[in-house]
Design an enzyme around this catalytic site. Structure first.
Site, short mmCIF file in Angstrom:
data_model
loop_
_atom_site.label_atom_id
_atom_site.label_comp_id
_atom_site.label_asym_id
_atom_site.label_seq_id
_atom_site.Cartn_x
_atom_site.Cartn_y
_atom_site.Cartn_z
N GLY A 12 -2.34 12.87 -2.48
CA GLY A 12 -3.10 12.91 -1.24
C GLY A 12 -4.55 13.31 -1.37
N ASN A 14 -7.13 11.29 -1.66
CA ASN A 14 -7.91 10.44 -0.73
C ASN A 14 -7.68 10.85 0.71
OD1 ASN A 14 -9.54 8.12 -1.98
ND2 ASN A 14 -7.66 8.13 -3.21
N ARG A 65 13.54 -2.88 4.49
CA ARG A 65 12.17 -2.46 4.77
C ARG A 65 11.88 -2.48 6.27
NH1 ARG A 65 8.94 -2.21 0.08
NH2 ARG A 65 9.98 -3.18 -1.66
N VAL A 92 5.45 -1.46 -0.32
CA VAL A 92 4.97 -2.75 0.16
C VAL A 92 5.38 -2.90 1.63
CG1 VAL A 92 5.28 -5.25 -0.08
CG2 VAL A 92 5.03 -3.81 -2.11
N LEU A 93 4.46 -3.37 2.45
CA LEU A 93 4.73 -3.52 3.89
C LEU A 93 5.08 -4.97 4.21
CD1 LEU A 93 1.79 -1.27 5.02
CD2 LEU A 93 4.23 -0.70 5.20
N ASN A 107 -6.75 -0.07 3.42
CA ASN A 107 -6.12 0.40 2.19
C ASN A 107 -7.21 0.63 1.15
OD1 ASN A 107 -4.01 0.91 0.26
ND2 ASN A 107 -4.34 -1.13 -0.58
N HIS A 109 -7.62 0.52 -3.00
CA HIS A 109 -6.94 0.00 -4.19
C HIS A 109 -7.83 0.27 -5.40
CE1 HIS A 109 -4.21 -2.47 -6.48
NE2 HIS A 109 -5.26 -3.06 -7.03
N ASP A 145 -2.62 -6.34 -1.40
CA ASP A 145 -3.97 -6.07 -1.92
C ASP A 145 -4.91 -7.26 -1.70
OD1 ASP A 145 -3.06 -3.56 -2.71
OD2 ASP A 145 -2.41 -4.30 -4.65
C1 GAR Z 1 -5.52 6.38 -5.75
O1 GAR Z 1 -6.15 6.16 -6.97
C2 GAR Z 1 -5.39 5.08 -4.98
O2 GAR Z 1 -6.48 4.21 -5.16
C3 GAR Z 1 -4.15 4.51 -5.59
O3 GAR Z 1 -3.29 5.61 -5.77
C4 GAR Z 1 -4.07 6.79 -5.96
C5 GAR Z 1 -3.60 7.81 -4.94
O4 GAR Z 1 -4.15 9.07 -5.21
N1 GAR Z 1 -3.57 3.51 -4.75
C6 GAR Z 1 -2.80 2.52 -5.19
O5 GAR Z 1 -2.52 2.36 -6.36
C7 GAR Z 1 -2.28 1.60 -4.10
N2 GAR Z 1 -1.50 0.56 -4.67
P1 GAR Z 1 -4.18 10.19 -4.06
O6 GAR Z 1 -2.74 10.35 -3.55
O7 GAR Z 1 -4.65 11.42 -4.76
O8 GAR Z 1 -5.12 9.74 -2.97
#
Ligand code: GAR
Length: 195
Positions: A12, A14, A65, A92-93, A107, A109, A145
């Site tokens: 978490g 981000n 899902r 995946v949604l 999102n 990525h 994505d």
């Molecule tokens: C981040 O690097 C994000 O870009 C990536 O997971 C990490 C989450 O870190 N997202 C993906 O790979 C989506 N497919 P966080 O939980 O510390 O934000």
């Protein structure tokens, strides 16, 4: 202001950057943090930030899902959510869910989309011999994505880089990019941000 839900599966970081960015003058408010993993470290982080949290464990739903997402939708509707930010949300949604949130779900990525959709983006950039790498914030559509790009940030790949070193160098940029995009997007500005 836009009532915003942040969906997570992991640490978490981000999510934390987004929540901290939503100060009083911001066009969005962090209303809830939702995880598919009840053990996700980000849930404790959100509670410390005084944001209400929910966990909907996806495992009891098995392959269903749609039923899992129905529970997400119920929580999002009860909280009158306007905008969703996926932040390390690793489920995946379905096309039904993405259609419900068309134009209202973002999102982040960890690649320079359209390169390296899906998993293991850092390793794939290294294997390809790329000289640059980065992250992308985009609108979520039915395809994984995919969807309109709202911002990108780049790093240079150096000799000796590993997937872990790339991830570590990229993450702080993710923490700048996502809040910058959210601030614009929540104000109705879809023009992309490049860092
Ligand atoms: C981040 O690097 C994000 O870009 C990536 O997971 C990490 C989450 O870190 N997202 C993906 O790979 C989506 N497919 P966080 O939980 O510390 O934000």
């Amino acid at each position: 202001h836009k009532r915003t839900a942040i969906l997570i599966s992991g640490g978490g970081s981000n999510m934390e950057a987004l929540v901290r960015s939503m100060t009083a003058d911001h066009p969005a408010r962090p209303v809830l943090v939702l995880s598919n993993d009840p053990e996700a470290g980000g849930l404790a982080k959100a509670r410390k930030l005084a944001v209400p949290t929910f966990a909907v464990d996806h495992r009891p739903y098995g392959k269903d899902r749609v039923a899992f997402e129905a529970e997400l939708s119920r929580i999002l509707a009860a909280a009158k959510i306007d905008l969703i930010c996926l932040a390390g949300f690793m489920r995946v949604l379905t096309p039904g869910f993405t259609a419900d949130w068309k134009g209202r779900m973002l999102n982040i990525h960890p690649s320079l989309l359209p390169k390296y959709k899906g998993l293991h983006t850092h390793a794939r950039a290294l294997e390809a011999g790329d000289t640059e790498h980065g992250c992308t914030v985009h609108e979520v559509t039915a395809d994984l994505d995919d969807g309109p790009i709202l911002g990108q940030a780049k790093i240079t790949i150096e000799p000796g880089d590993t997937p872990d070193s790339l991830a570590a160098r990229l993450l702080p940029l993710e923490h700048r990019l996502y809040p910058a995009v959210l601030r614009r997007f929540a104000a109705g500005d879809k023009s992309p941000v490049y860092l």
